[in-house]
Motif scaffolding. Structure first.
Motif, mmCIF file in Angstrom:
data_model
loop_
_atom_site.group_PDB
_atom_site.id
_atom_site.type_symbol
_atom_site.label_atom_id
_atom_site.label_comp_id
_atom_site.label_asym_id
_atom_site.label_seq_id
_atom_site.Cartn_x
_atom_site.Cartn_y
_atom_site.Cartn_z
ATOM 1 N N GLU A 93 0.810 -1.222 0.000
ATOM 2 C CA GLU A 93 0.000 0.000 0.000
ATOM 3 C C GLU A 93 0.844 1.274 0.000
ATOM 4 O OE1 GLU A 93 -3.663 -0.411 2.674
ATOM 5 O OE2 GLU A 93 -2.352 -2.052 3.336
ATOM 6 N N GLU A 94 2.014 1.200 0.678
ATOM 7 C CA GLU A 94 2.844 2.405 0.742
ATOM 8 C C GLU A 94 3.382 2.795 -0.631
ATOM 9 O OE1 GLU A 94 5.464 -0.853 2.623
ATOM 10 O OE2 GLU A 94 3.430 -0.651 1.864
ATOM 11 N N LEU A 95 3.492 1.816 -1.540
ATOM 12 C CA LEU A 95 3.966 2.122 -2.887
ATOM 13 C C LEU A 95 2.836 2.515 -3.826
ATOM 14 C CD1 LEU A 95 6.695 -0.640 -3.410
ATOM 15 C CD2 LEU A 95 6.976 1.718 -2.620
ATOM 16 N N GLU A 96 1.612 2.432 -3.349
ATOM 17 C CA GLU A 96 0.476 2.857 -4.158
ATOM 18 C C GLU A 96 0.121 4.330 -3.917
ATOM 19 O OE1 GLU A 96 -2.649 0.127 -3.264
ATOM 20 O OE2 GLU A 96 -1.620 -1.595 -4.164
ATOM 21 N N GLU A 97 0.626 4.881 -2.826
ATOM 22 C CA GLU A 97 0.347 6.288 -2.494
ATOM 23 C C GLU A 97 1.069 7.215 -3.477
ATOM 24 O OE1 GLU A 97 -1.286 8.088 -0.160
ATOM 25 O OE2 GLU A 97 -2.130 6.481 1.078
#
Length: 617
Positions: free
Chosen positions: A582-586
């Motif tokens: 998820e942190e790389l989707e921000e």
């Protein structure tokens, strides 16, 4: 064979081993103390005479002889423009310079001809009646301060206490035993008797430890004074009256112990110019009348890139009947690496203004905001400039480098390499940008400053690491300083862009790219982090007391933990046990909320916690 000193002088003989390049040849030096006379050095063949009007000039004279050791004839006369030319070291932001390192620093000052040293100690000195004052913060004992005072005096350097008696006391005010005298934030409770009992104990301690009759009592940036506990115990809040009443009382305490106080001048200028600390017209007569006659005003400014603002502010200070001192800055407070070119540039302008306006006293401040991460000795070139501007005038970089080499063993060219970690785009930034700090502390997968990087950063850091390692090998005494920054650059060669690369690979569905990051890049980053961690500890132990290093341990240890977590998350994603990262989707946003994609992406941000996470630490 070393110089021979006549008449014998223990301090002069002791310092000869610290001259660089080392003096050679059988040179006999006669020294003559002539009060009121300028420094004069005359060498003919194997004999030399140093005539000096104040003791520190004897040591500057020795440095000049060492610099010109190959000259058969050497003659110079140097008259000091300033009556005081000093340095202030910040010993309150976790790093407290050790007694041994402080003595080393004093010897370097003496060779340059600098004559005053302040150790900025908010709560890092011993007050026997208050055991929690400076508790576990590396505070100086009375014995240590007396030892340093005596040592400095032997070289003609005055050690002046530099404390705080109103604000900037968060280290002390964290303890419940000081609740009765805590107004709010880092500010003492004014008009409270217990407050003045503590302040008297501070001043009494300084009187017992220092021989100087001068004392710096701080009094700066007390923005929230009166807005905390004070307003619950008083009917009205007139902040100017509170401040002046407090200052008057503290000054009386100083006088009762034989001290002449000085304060940072900003609070009075903020009263005059609607909260701004800069000359914005005439200072109102009522503000001038607020300042006690016996207080010296210290005008601090290290920001201006033109001479005129310095001239204007000096003129405004000279409207007061009070004695004044100018305090410039060596920018070592923006992280692991200093900003030497900025420091030299602003200092030249400021000192030229001081000479033009006949300012008699100047001070070089070396703050250590947010952890004291940079070496105390990283400011040596700016110290040398302050010395040369005093005795010679505005020297060229070549002249400055020669003097620096004689007094410290370092060249200006090598020391300017210390700026490289903060120039990943190859440019000099007037804002004293500090990407080396924020790129180091930002998270490896959820980085908050990834939009502030460019593709050229890794190659820059790889090259900078090589230059800094070479400088470390050339340095006889300060190799650890270059080595620490070399290891930092080695870390940033990977860390400056790995988060961006991970996000690009993730969004492109490039699992081979993610696999390389998880199994090659990040493990290599951990190896480099370990090397940096060891180099950072080596620098700290070379210069500081042990207290405060635990803060850097916690910070660096947190980064290592996050890298291990990043490897784990990437591996689980690649194995299919983790559905998303998820942190790389921000979407990445600018840290400073800019809306335009400006050409200049670097910035200056000097707090590690907001960089480490958008969540609250």
């Amino acid at each position: 064979m070393a110089f021979m000193i006549r008449p014998t002088d223990e301090s002069a003989e002791a310092i000869l081993t610290h001259l660089s390049p080392a003096p050679v040849g059988n040179v006999e030096v006669e020294h003559r103390f002539c009060p009121g006379q300028p420094l004069r050095v005359d060498k003919t063949g194997n004999t030399a005479v140093i005539t000096y009007g104040c003791r520190v000039e004897l040591f500057r004279g020795l440095g000049l002889l060492a610099e010109n050791k190959d000259q058969e004839e050497y003659h110079t006369v140097q008259k000091a423009r300033f009556s005081t030319d000093g340095v202030m070291l910040d010993c309150s932001r976790n790093g407290v310079i050790s007694v041994a390192a402080a003595k080393h620093f004093i010897r370097r000052m003496a060779l340059m001809g600098l004559d005053m040293l302040m150790l900025y100690t908010e709560d890092t000195y011993e007050i026997p009646e208050y055991p929690y004052f400076g508790y576990m913060r590396g505070r100086y004992s009375m014995k240590e301060l007396r030892e340093l005072d005596h040592y400095a005096s032997s070289f003609g350097i005055t050690l002046v206490p530099c404390i705080q008696t109103l604000a900037h006391l968060q280290g002390m005010l964290r303890w419940p035993c000081f609740e009765d005298i805590h107004d709010c934030n880092d500010i003492l409770l004014c008009d409270e008797e217990k407050t003045y009992e503590l302040i008297e104990a501070m001043i009494r301690t300084c009187r017992a430890a220092f021989t100087s009759n001068r004392i710096h009592i701080g009094m700066d940036e007390a923005f929230m004074m009166g807005f905390g506990q004070y307003r619950f115990t008083h009917d009205s809040i007139h902040r100017e009256e509170i401040f002046c009443r407090h200052l008057e009382r503290v000054c009386r305490l100083c006088e009762s112990y034989g001290f002449q106080p000085m304060i940072w001048s900003d609070m009075f200028f903020r009263m005059a110019f609607h909260g701004e600390y800069k000359a914005m017209g005439e200072v109102a007569p009522e503000v001038i009348r607020m300042v006690p006659e016996n207080v010296e005003l210290v005008y601090w400014d290290y920001y201006q890139h033109e001479k005129e603002p310095y001239l204007q502010s000096i003129e405004s200070h000279q409207k007061f009947s009070n004695k004044m001192m100018f305090a410039g800055g060596a920018w070592r407070w923006i992280g692991f690496a200093p900003a030497l070119e900025k420091s030299l540039f602003t200092s030249r302008l400021a000192l030229e203004a001081c000479v033009e306006k006949n300012v008699e006293e100047v001070l070089l401040t070396a703050w250590g905001d947010n952890g004291n991460e940079a070496s105390f000795f990283s400011i040596l070139p700016v110290m040398q400039l302050f010395a040369e501007m005093n005795y010679v005038g505005n020297v060229s970089d070549q002249q400055l480098s020669a003097r620096l080499k004689a007094c410290t063993g370092e060249t200006l060219e090598d020391m300017l390499l210390l700026d490289l970690p903060n120039r990943p785009d190859g440019k000099l930034h007037n804002s004293a940008a500090n990407p080396a700090k924020y790129l180091f502390y930002q998270d490896v997968l959820g980085g908050l400053l990834e939009k502030h990087t460019e593709e050229c950063y890794p190659s820059h850091y790889a090259e900078a690491a090589v230059y800094l390692r070479e400088a470390a090998d050339r340095s006889e005494e300060f190799g650890y300083m270059y080595r620490m920054l070399a290891e930092l650059c080695s870390v940033l060669e990977i860390k400056s862009r790995v988060g961006t690369e991970a996000q690009e690979a993730y969004l492109a569905g490039d699992k081979k790219g993610l696999e390389k990051i998880a199994r090659v890049t990040l493990p290599e980053l951990l190896v480099r982090l370990d090397a940096f961690h060891r180099a950072l500890e080596a620098q700290w132990t070379a210069e500081n007391k042990v207290f405060g290093y635990e803060v850097l341990d916690i910070r660096v240890g947190g980064i290592k933990a996050r890298v291990h977590t990043a490897v784990s998350r990437l591996e689980r994603y690649l194995a299919g046990t983790l559905e998303r990262l998820e942190e790389l989707e921000e979407e990445r946003l600018y840290f400073d909320c800019r809306t335009d994609d400006e050409e200049n992406k670097v910035m200056c941000y000097n707090l590690w916690m907001p960089v480490a996470s958008a969540n609250l630490i």
